[in-house]
Write a protein that holds these residues in place. Structure first.
Motif, PDB file in Angstrom:
ATOM      1  N   PHE A 160      96.480  96.446 118.524  1.00  0.00           N
ATOM      2  CA  PHE A 160      96.635  95.624 117.315  1.00  0.00           C
ATOM      3  C   PHE A 160      97.876  94.741 117.417  1.00  0.00           C
ATOM      4  O   PHE A 160      98.975  95.234 117.693  1.00  0.00           O
ATOM      5  CB  PHE A 160      96.787  96.509 116.070  1.00  0.00           C
ATOM      6  N   ASP A 161      97.720  93.441 117.182  1.00  0.00           N
ATOM      7  CA  ASP A 161      98.835  92.535 116.932  1.00  0.00           C
ATOM      8  C   ASP A 161      98.958  92.421 115.418  1.00  0.00           C
ATOM      9  O   ASP A 161      98.189  91.710 114.771  1.00  0.00           O
ATOM     10  CB  ASP A 161      98.572  91.170 117.566  1.00  0.00           C
ATOM     11  N   HIS A 164      99.529  88.741 113.571  1.00  0.00           N
ATOM     12  CA  HIS A 164      98.622  87.591 113.659  1.00  0.00           C
ATOM     13  C   HIS A 164      98.382  87.000 112.265  1.00  0.00           C
ATOM     14  O   HIS A 164      98.087  87.734 111.315  1.00  0.00           O
ATOM     15  CB  HIS A 164      97.296  87.993 114.296  1.00  0.00           C
ATOM     16  N   CYS A 211     103.357  95.378 116.636  1.00  0.00           N
ATOM     17  CA  CYS A 211     102.072  95.709 117.261  1.00  0.00           C
ATOM     18  C   CYS A 211     101.963  97.221 117.385  1.00  0.00           C
ATOM     19  O   CYS A 211     102.949  97.954 117.229  1.00  0.00           O
ATOM     20  CB  CYS A 211     101.935  95.053 118.632  1.00  0.00           C
ATOM     21  N   GLY A 215      99.848  97.554 122.077  1.00  0.00           N
ATOM     22  CA  GLY A 215      99.538  96.157 121.791  1.00  0.00           C
ATOM     23  C   GLY A 215      99.928  95.183 122.871  1.00  0.00           C
ATOM     24  O   GLY A 215      99.429  94.047 122.910  1.00  0.00           O
ATOM     25  N   SER A 219      94.119  94.340 123.488  1.00  0.00           N
ATOM     26  CA  SER A 219      93.969  93.344 122.428  1.00  0.00           C
ATOM     27  C   SER A 219      92.722  93.578 121.592  1.00  0.00           C
ATOM     28  O   SER A 219      92.436  92.832 120.664  1.00  0.00           O
ATOM     29  CB  SER A 219      93.918  91.941 123.056  1.00  0.00           C
ATOM     30  N   THR A 222      92.873  93.788 117.660  1.00  0.00           N
ATOM     31  CA  THR A 222      93.182  92.497 117.037  1.00  0.00           C
ATOM     32  C   THR A 222      91.912  91.681 116.867  1.00  0.00           C
ATOM     33  O   THR A 222      91.703  91.020 115.840  1.00  0.00           O
ATOM     34  CB  THR A 222      94.195  91.718 117.897  1.00  0.00           C
ATOM     35  N   SER A 551      90.505  86.638 116.685  1.00  0.00           N
ATOM     36  CA  SER A 551      91.922  86.715 117.035  1.00  0.00           C
ATOM     37  C   SER A 551      92.145  87.638 118.227  1.00  0.00           C
ATOM     38  O   SER A 551      91.445  88.629 118.413  1.00  0.00           O
ATOM     39  CB  SER A 551      92.714  87.217 115.822  1.00  0.00           C
ATOM     40  N   SER A 553      95.643  89.319 120.730  1.00  0.00           N
ATOM     41  CA  SER A 553      97.037  89.712 120.576  1.00  0.00           C
ATOM     42  C   SER A 553      97.994  88.734 121.247  1.00  0.00           C
ATOM     43  O   SER A 553      97.886  88.477 122.460  1.00  0.00           O
ATOM     44  CB  SER A 553      97.249  91.112 121.162  1.00  0.00           C
TER      45      SER A 553
END
Length: 741
Positions: A160-161, A164, A211, A215, A219, A222, A551, A553
């Motif tokens: 997870f980013d 974003h 993140c 992260g 990715s 995300t 989206s 990361s």
């Protein structure tokens, strides 16, 4: 070389003797736990010099498991085995327990079952049109009727980013929408209710993390979160339920192994994942909102019913306003299954594996013979090995032997165990270990013999079969029975993939295309298909999963600046470079379905999984009309968001109401006025009809105009959701749309 072959055979005997020291628990231990305990014992037996050190290390290791127990088994008794409880639903608890205590725990008279399995692996601009989403949105900058507002979108994933901009409400970034975050790979926090990791529950704290722990190296999450719930920021790549609240769990998948301390490895199991699902639903309950959870991961089940406690626990988690959606998997890249029917002497296929080790699972109602045949060339048998399953050489349910192929060695190890949930059948775990990659050896056929029994052999995309012309008798393998867990469970809405976008242009100007799918709109070539191992129809539904843009990361891009082949757009914000990119898989189709269900929950917050299946049955599109539905390719078909919503609102039975929106006009409402913007000046009169969700016709009039724009005053007095039907000889102007008045 012969010395090496003798050494391998000797090692197998040592492993067998060490396995024989294990105590059996009459099917109370799941197969993965049996193998985990056995593996620890084998490791201890290999070297006597560090035996005490290895035993101490194993004793200090914890694992997370499901325990099914009678009412009289209390927490105090569990604590005597070193257990700590983190959740309980009915007679099933999730606990951590030392590895060396599992067997004794399973033998307690009040314990019915102890179970866990290993970690899972990972499996938007065109999507709204394909899934008929656009009619749910009123095409204006004002709030849309169905956008996920008031619903929690939960996702458990990896990579997870958290920064974003698609996770804010819109391009103004005025509201951050990730409300809670449990990172299972983070250092343990000061909380006592989580067995691993830490949680963050304010936007400020979540953003300070930037993140998930993985992260920089993954990715996936995300992307899936952007598909399900991203606002799109300043792009066409808006997610489905783009005004929902977002709650995230970063779990550990197979690719995260390097990030896990070796002493904590067994804390990350299917039971830990179950705690993640519960965390997401618990958050939604604390906010008094319905919740749909999207899970784009899966693992190869041992046998469907050998994951029984995981299945039961999830069935108790879901219910009214609690929906769990999971991916079917991408296992149709290879042939993963063959069957020898009762009365047939033999059936088989060739081992197709590009590494030295392979594992298959055999399910049989009798005692078949496993025969391995090595070929020098077409129809020329070099060596073979016959292993009767009633062989007297079993040692504590372990059978070992070696196939010698010229200068090569292929060791064979077969574990046998009874499962109390598949009556009258025995499960065999068949493992082949060669001195080099199996694909570099001569073709090896695995053949199952015995007219008096039925047998099924299950592999996976990495433990697959091949039907070669080396010996055409052994060409029984097929692409089926490869739905991953937990998607194979009853409680789950399981999602397969269809293919629509066949190509895209990346940021480097290269056209990325895939021609493996024969026809756009049909099931994807990689999408896992049913039936499940116990014969049930899966998946439940399909949605677009090929080249879906969402989206990615920015932290991954920072760590891997040259890996941009799937990136379609970069943009800079606050000193960071963010990414829109394309990914393919049932991982992508799953959050599409979850997002649509979030919109449906906005219309009816008490929908159950069975309600969802009923809606799918009545409203899905059928990509291949010649097939009967549901089936093991599409389930009930490809999801249709608008038809599903009409079904929920009870207005799908209005004969005059189209189940698609008009293509040649944009319709918006504001302050008691309805504005129509036509692509071109209408040449024919248009009949406009307005229906309440009760099905009552509340207004009807003819429209004639000599302009591309027209505005009418609405006679509707009560605010709410209405269906507007336009009917014209011009087919582009015929259709219906929901509006908020």
């Amino acid at each position: 070389m012969r010395h090496l072959q003798r050494y391998i055979a000797m090692m197998l005997l040592v492993l067998a003797m060490s396995a024989g020291a294990q105590t059996k628990s009459s099917g109370r231990l799941s197969a993965w736990l049996q193998e985990t305990i056995r593996h620890g014992s084998r490791q201890n037996s290999i070297s006597s010099t560090d035996k005490s050190e290895r035993r101490a290390e194993t004793a200090s290791m914890l694992t997370t498991v499901f325990v099914q127990m009678n009412d009289s088994l209390d927490d105090k008794t569990l604590a005597q085995y070193g257990c700590k409880k983190y959740a309980q639903l009915g007679d099933i608890a999730i606990v951590t327990v030392p590895l060396d205590k599992i067997d004794s725990l399973s033998q307690h008279p009040e314990v019915l079952r102890v179970e866990a399995n290993d970690k899972a692996h990972t499996t938007m601009d065109t999507v709204p049109g394909i899934t008929n989403l656009l009619p749910l949105y009123e095409q204006t900058s004002a709030h849309l009727p169905y956008t996920g507002r008031g619903v929690v979108m939960g996702l458990m994933d990896v990579g997870f980013d958290l920064t974003h901009p698609t996770f804010y409400n819109n391009a103004t970034l005025s509201e951050y929408r990730i409300k809670a975050f449990w990172d299972q790979l983070a250092p343990i926090g000061d909380t006592n209710h989580l067995p691993v990791g830490s949680e963050w529950t304010t936007g400020e704290d979540i953003l300070s993390r930037r993140c998930s722990t993985d992260g920089h190296e993954q990715s996936h999450g995300t992307h899936t979160t952007g598909i399900a719930a991203g606002s799109g920021f300043d792009s066409p790549y808006r997610g489905v339920a783009w005004e929902s609240d977002i709650c995230l769990v970063a779990n550990a998948d197979i690719e995260d192994t390097a990030l896990i301390d070796k002493n904590d490895y067994y804390l990350y199991t299917t039971a830990t994942d179950a705690l993640g699902f519960k965390y997401l639903f618990d958050y939604a309950d604390s906010q008094h909102k319905p919740c749909v959870v999207s899970f784009s991961e899966g693992y190869r089940p041992y046998m469907d019913d050998d994951d029984r406690l995981f299945n039961l626990f999830l069935s108790r988690l879901v219910g009214p306003g609690h929906i769990l959606v999971a991916s079917a998997g991408n296992e149709c890249q290879e042939m993963t299954y063959f069957k020898k029917p009762m009365g047939v002497e033999s059936a088989g296929s060739f081992v197709r594996v590009f590494r030295p080790k392979v594992s298959y699972r055999l399910l049989s109602d009798g005692t078949p013979v496993v025969r391995l045949i090595a070929y020098q060339g077409k129809d020329v048998v070099d060596k073979e090995l016959r292993l009767p399953m009633d062989n007297e050489n079993w040692q504590d349910d372990l059978l070992i032997d070696t196939l010698f192929i010229n200068e090569d060695t292929c060791a064979v190890s077969i574990d046998r165990y009874q499962t109390p949930f598949i009556k009258g059948k025995t499960v065999y775990q068949i493992q082949l270990t060669a001195n080099r990659s199996l694909n570099r050896l001569e073709h090896i056929a695995m053949v199952i013999e015995g007219t008096d029994c039925e047998a099924e052999v299950f592999g996976s995309s990495t433990n697959s079969f091949g039907n070669y012309d080396t010996d055409i008798r052994w060409n029984a393998a097929e692409k089926s029975h490869n739905i991953l867990a937990p998607g194979c469970f009853d409680a789950i809405i399981t999602v397969g993939s269809t293919s629509h976008r066949q190509s895209y242009t990346n940021v480097n100007g290269h056209v990325i295309s895939d021609t493996l799918d024969p026809e756009a709109g049909h099931v994807s070539w990689f999408s896992s298909v049913g039936p499940t191992m116990d014969g049930r129809t899966k998946p439940d539904v399909t949605a677009p999963g090929k080249n879906v843009i969402s989206s990615l990361s920015s932290l991954y891009l920072e760590a891997h600046p040259n890996e941009t082949s799937n990136h379609v757009q970069h943009f800079d914000l606050d000193g960071r470079t963010y990414v829109w990119g394309a990914l393919t898989g049932t991982s992508m189709s799953t959050p599409i379905v979850a997002g649509i269900i979030a919109l449906w929950l906005q219309a009816n917050p008490t929908l159950t999984p069975d309600d969802i299946r009923g809606i799918l049955q009545r409203t899905c599109q059928h990509p291949e009309a010649q097939l009967s539905y549901p089936n093991n390719l599409y389930g009930h078909g490809e999801i249709d968001a608008y038809k599903g919503l009409l079904d929920i609102l009870g207005i799908d039975g209005i004969q005059e109401l189209s189940h698609h929106q008009p293509q040649g006009v944009m319709l918006t409402t504001k302050d008691g006025l309805m504005h129509l913007q036509f692509d071109k000046t209408p040449s024919e009169p248009i009949l406009l009809s307005i229906y309440a969700t009760s099905g009552t016709l509340v207004h009807r009039q003819w429209l004639t105009t000599d302009s591309q724009q027209t505005t009418i005053t609405l006679p509707v007095r009560s605010s709410g959701i209405y269906a507007v039907q336009l009917t014209s000889q011009d087919k582009t102007l015929t259709g219906s749309q929901l509006v908020k008045l």
